[in-house]
Design a protein around this motif. Structure first.
Motif, short mmCIF file in Angstrom:
data_model
loop_
_atom_site.label_atom_id
_atom_site.label_comp_id
_atom_site.label_asym_id
_atom_site.label_seq_id
_atom_site.Cartn_x
_atom_site.Cartn_y
_atom_site.Cartn_z
N PRO A 352 5.78 0.05 -5.44
CA PRO A 352 5.49 -0.06 -6.88
C PRO A 352 6.61 -0.74 -7.65
CG PRO A 352 6.20 2.16 -6.36
CD PRO A 352 6.15 1.43 -5.05
N THR A 353 6.81 -2.03 -7.42
CA THR A 353 7.83 -2.78 -8.13
C THR A 353 7.38 -3.06 -9.56
OG1 THR A 353 6.90 -4.90 -7.45
CG2 THR A 353 8.51 -3.89 -5.96
N PRO A 354 8.31 -3.34 -10.48
CA PRO A 354 7.91 -3.68 -11.85
C PRO A 354 6.92 -4.84 -11.91
CG PRO A 354 10.27 -3.23 -11.76
CD PRO A 354 9.78 -3.24 -10.34
N GLN A 355 7.13 -5.86 -11.06
CA GLN A 355 6.21 -7.00 -11.07
C GLN A 355 4.82 -6.58 -10.60
OE1 GLN A 355 6.62 -10.26 -12.19
NE2 GLN A 355 4.40 -10.16 -11.89
N ARG A 356 4.76 -5.69 -9.60
CA ARG A 356 3.46 -5.25 -9.10
C ARG A 356 2.72 -4.46 -10.17
NH1 ARG A 356 0.52 -7.98 -5.80
NH2 ARG A 356 -0.65 -6.79 -4.26
N VAL A 357 3.45 -3.63 -10.92
CA VAL A 357 2.83 -2.86 -12.00
C VAL A 357 2.29 -3.80 -13.07
CG1 VAL A 357 3.27 -1.20 -13.85
CG2 VAL A 357 4.24 -0.81 -11.57
N ARG A 358 3.06 -4.84 -13.41
CA ARG A 358 2.58 -5.82 -14.40
C ARG A 358 1.35 -6.55 -13.89
NH1 ARG A 358 8.25 -6.59 -15.19
NH2 ARG A 358 8.27 -8.29 -13.65
N ASP A 359 1.34 -6.87 -12.61
CA ASP A 359 0.17 -7.54 -12.03
C ASP A 359 -1.09 -6.69 -12.18
OD1 ASP A 359 1.62 -9.74 -11.23
OD2 ASP A 359 1.89 -9.05 -9.17
N VAL A 360 -0.96 -5.40 -11.90
CA VAL A 360 -2.12 -4.50 -11.99
C VAL A 360 -2.63 -4.42 -13.42
CG1 VAL A 360 -2.85 -2.09 -11.79
CG2 VAL A 360 -1.50 -3.14 -9.96
N VAL A 361 -1.72 -4.26 -14.37
CA VAL A 361 -2.12 -4.15 -15.78
C VAL A 361 -2.82 -5.43 -16.23
CG1 VAL A 361 -1.28 -3.94 -18.15
CG2 VAL A 361 -0.33 -2.48 -16.35
N GLN A 362 -2.25 -6.59 -15.90
CA GLN A 362 -2.85 -7.85 -16.30
C GLN A 362 -4.20 -8.08 -15.63
OE1 GLN A 362 0.09 -10.84 -15.43
NE2 GLN A 362 1.52 -10.09 -16.99
N ALA A 363 -4.30 -7.69 -14.35
CA ALA A 363 -5.56 -7.89 -13.63
C ALA A 363 -6.68 -7.05 -14.24
CB ALA A 363 -5.38 -7.55 -12.16
N LEU A 364 -6.39 -5.80 -14.58
CA LEU A 364 -7.41 -4.92 -15.12
C LEU A 364 -7.84 -5.33 -16.53
CD1 LEU A 364 -6.17 -1.44 -13.84
CD2 LEU A 364 -8.00 -2.86 -12.91
N ARG A 365 -6.99 -6.06 -17.23
CA ARG A 365 -7.32 -6.51 -18.58
C ARG A 365 -7.93 -7.91 -18.60
NH1 ARG A 365 -1.75 -4.84 -21.85
NH2 ARG A 365 -2.13 -2.56 -21.94
N GLY A 366 -7.80 -8.65 -17.50
CA GLY A 366 -8.17 -10.05 -17.51
C GLY A 366 -9.61 -10.32 -17.09
N ASP A 367 -10.00 -11.59 -17.21
CA ASP A 367 -11.33 -12.04 -16.80
C ASP A 367 -11.25 -12.47 -15.34
OD1 ASP A 367 -13.88 -13.02 -16.59
OD2 ASP A 367 -13.46 -14.90 -17.65
N ASN A 368 -11.46 -11.52 -14.43
CA ASN A 368 -11.34 -11.80 -13.00
C ASN A 368 -12.19 -10.79 -12.24
OD1 ASN A 368 -9.58 -9.37 -12.48
ND2 ASN A 368 -8.21 -10.52 -13.86
N GLU A 369 -11.99 -10.73 -10.93
CA GLU A 369 -12.83 -9.88 -10.09
C GLU A 369 -12.22 -8.50 -9.82
OE1 GLU A 369 -13.82 -12.19 -6.60
OE2 GLU A 369 -14.05 -13.98 -7.85
N MET A 370 -11.08 -8.22 -10.44
CA MET A 370 -10.44 -6.92 -10.26
C MET A 370 -10.96 -5.94 -11.30
SD MET A 370 -8.38 -6.67 -7.69
CE MET A 370 -7.55 -5.17 -8.20
N ASP A 371 -11.30 -4.74 -10.86
CA ASP A 371 -11.63 -3.64 -11.76
C ASP A 371 -11.12 -2.35 -11.11
OD1 ASP A 371 -13.54 -2.89 -9.80
OD2 ASP A 371 -15.12 -4.02 -10.81
N ALA A 372 -11.34 -1.24 -11.78
CA ALA A 372 -10.78 0.03 -11.29
C ALA A 372 -11.30 0.38 -9.91
CB ALA A 372 -11.09 1.14 -12.29
N ALA A 373 -12.61 0.13 -9.66
CA ALA A 373 -13.19 0.47 -8.35
C ALA A 373 -12.58 -0.40 -7.25
CB ALA A 373 -14.70 0.29 -8.39
N ARG A 374 -12.41 -1.69 -7.54
CA ARG A 374 -11.80 -2.59 -6.55
C ARG A 374 -10.36 -2.17 -6.28
NH1 ARG A 374 -15.38 -4.97 -3.34
NH2 ARG A 374 -16.04 -7.06 -3.97
#
Length: 384
Positions: A352-374
């Motif tokens: 759980p690096t700071p960059q990985r945490v930022r990636d998760v937050v941005q992915a869940l907020r963005g227009d992409n194929e990532m969501d909570a279930a994925r």
């Protein structure tokens, strides 16, 4: 038996005792395009930027590359096989992966690709590209620059690291002689593949199949989410009846967008092992290995360079022709290897690096194929 059932039985039979026990279900992704723009012939080289070319060259030689050319601003690395360079590293402000270059089978493919994508065909700017060449520069849906090149000449072959003669049961190839592999760098033969992470897996997958004519060897899906489609694909070039590497490109869905690792072929298991001992003695960090993969079957060993990029030594990989249909398997850490030590957190990228945490937050907020279930499915796969 109906025609549909016969076809389904044929698919299952095609995967028994081969690369996967499962084939596609009705309506799942076919793993290839009906009418691609072109069909690339191979992965040519990978492009990076790094601020310290001297340090990059020291690691490159220790890892087993040869230097094809060096200027004040560029370092071109190669293997022993004839062909194109493996890697180009350009001087830059930060260490970063730029993108892959694929080799076009014919010069005319570049014109066709340029017309279809509205891109120009331009000269290749490379100190280690003999005779020069032409290229079309594209951008894939993940945002990676992708270059398709055609070069008129090839680099000449270099002396090989010869495989050791082995005794098997009653097959005695070595008598009155001991086995003493030298402690030296593994001698890289060629670039094998690159692995990328993307938040737009489905769009990126279709782009490589439709634009570059690549085909899927194996799909992985999340447990309980197969109906949502695959989350990883091992993708090879399509040379018809000519067998090629199980994958030149692999992509998986994730919260980030970036380089995961690249892989370089060496002679055999002894080359992997003694080259690994050489790297360990010089203070480099092993990420995971030694073992044998399932998808692709390669013997593998993963290392980190001084800029934290992951690189793989591999040998004895699968070769597939166009005839083989994609396999399907659940995504799991235990499914990464037939034997070897457990996959490390470093290899899996689960720290759980700071960059990985930022990636998760941005992915869940963005227009992409990532969501909570994925995301939850990926976390479960990493721990299964």
């Amino acid at each position: 038996m109906s025609e549909t059932r016969v076809q389904a039985a044929d698919v299952r039979t095609a995967h028994q005792d081969l690369h996967s026990e499962q084939g596609a279900l009705r309506g799942e992704h076919p793993g290839r395009s009906r009418n691609p723009v072109i069909k690339v012939a191979d992965l040519a080289w990978l492009e990076f930027e790094k601020p310290d070319l001297r340090r990059a060259e020291v690691f490159a030689r220790d890892f087993g590359f040869q230097v094809a050319a060096r200027t004040e601003r560029e370092l071109w690395l190669r293997g022993t096989f004839a062909g194109s360079p493996c890697v180009v590293i350009r001087r830059g402000r930060t260490s970063r992966f730029i993108g892959p270059a694929f080799r076009a089978a014919e010069r005319a493919d570049l014109d066709r690709l340029g017309r279809a994508t509205g891109s120009d065909v331009r000269d290749v700017d490379g100190a280690a590209v003999p005779g020069g060449g032409k290229a079309v520069d594209l951008l894939d849906p993940s945002g990676f620059p992708v270059r398709v090149v055609h070069c008129g000449e090839r680099l000449s072959a270099l002396p090989e690291q010869r495989p050791l003669p082995l005794n098997f049961g009653t097959g005695h190839r070595r008598t009155n002689a001991t086995q003493r592999p030298p402690r030296e760098p593994s001698r890289i033969q060629r670039l094998g593949h690159v692995v990328l992470e993307t938040r737009v897996f489905g769009r990126a997958l279709d782009w490589y199949l439709d634009t570059l004519g690549m085909i899927v060897s194996d799909f992985l899906f999340l447990d309980g989410q197969r109906d949502r489609g695959p989350t990883m694909a091992f993708i090879r070039c399509d040379l018809g009846s000519v067998p090629v590497d199980h994958h030149a490109l692999a992509m998986h869905l994730g919260p980030g967008t970036g380089y995961v690792h690249s892989a370089y072929q060496v002679t055999d298991l002894d080359s992997i092992a003694t080259g690994g001992e050489y790297l360990k003695e010089r203070g480099y960090k092993r990420s995971w290995g030694i073992g044998r993969h399932i998808q692709g079957s390669q013997l593998f060993d993963y290392w980190r360079d001084p800029d934290h990029f992951m690189l793989e030594h591999f040998a004895d990989g699968d070769l597939f022709s166009r005839d083989l249909e994609p396999g399907w398997a659940p995504m799991s850490t235990s499914g990464l290897a037939q034997w070897g030590p457990p996959a490390t957190r470093d290899f899996l990228g689960t720290s759980p690096t700071p960059q990985r945490v930022r990636d998760v937050v941005q992915a869940l907020r963005g227009d992409n194929e990532m969501d909570a279930a994925r995301l939850l499915g990926l976390l479960r796969a990493a721990n299964s």
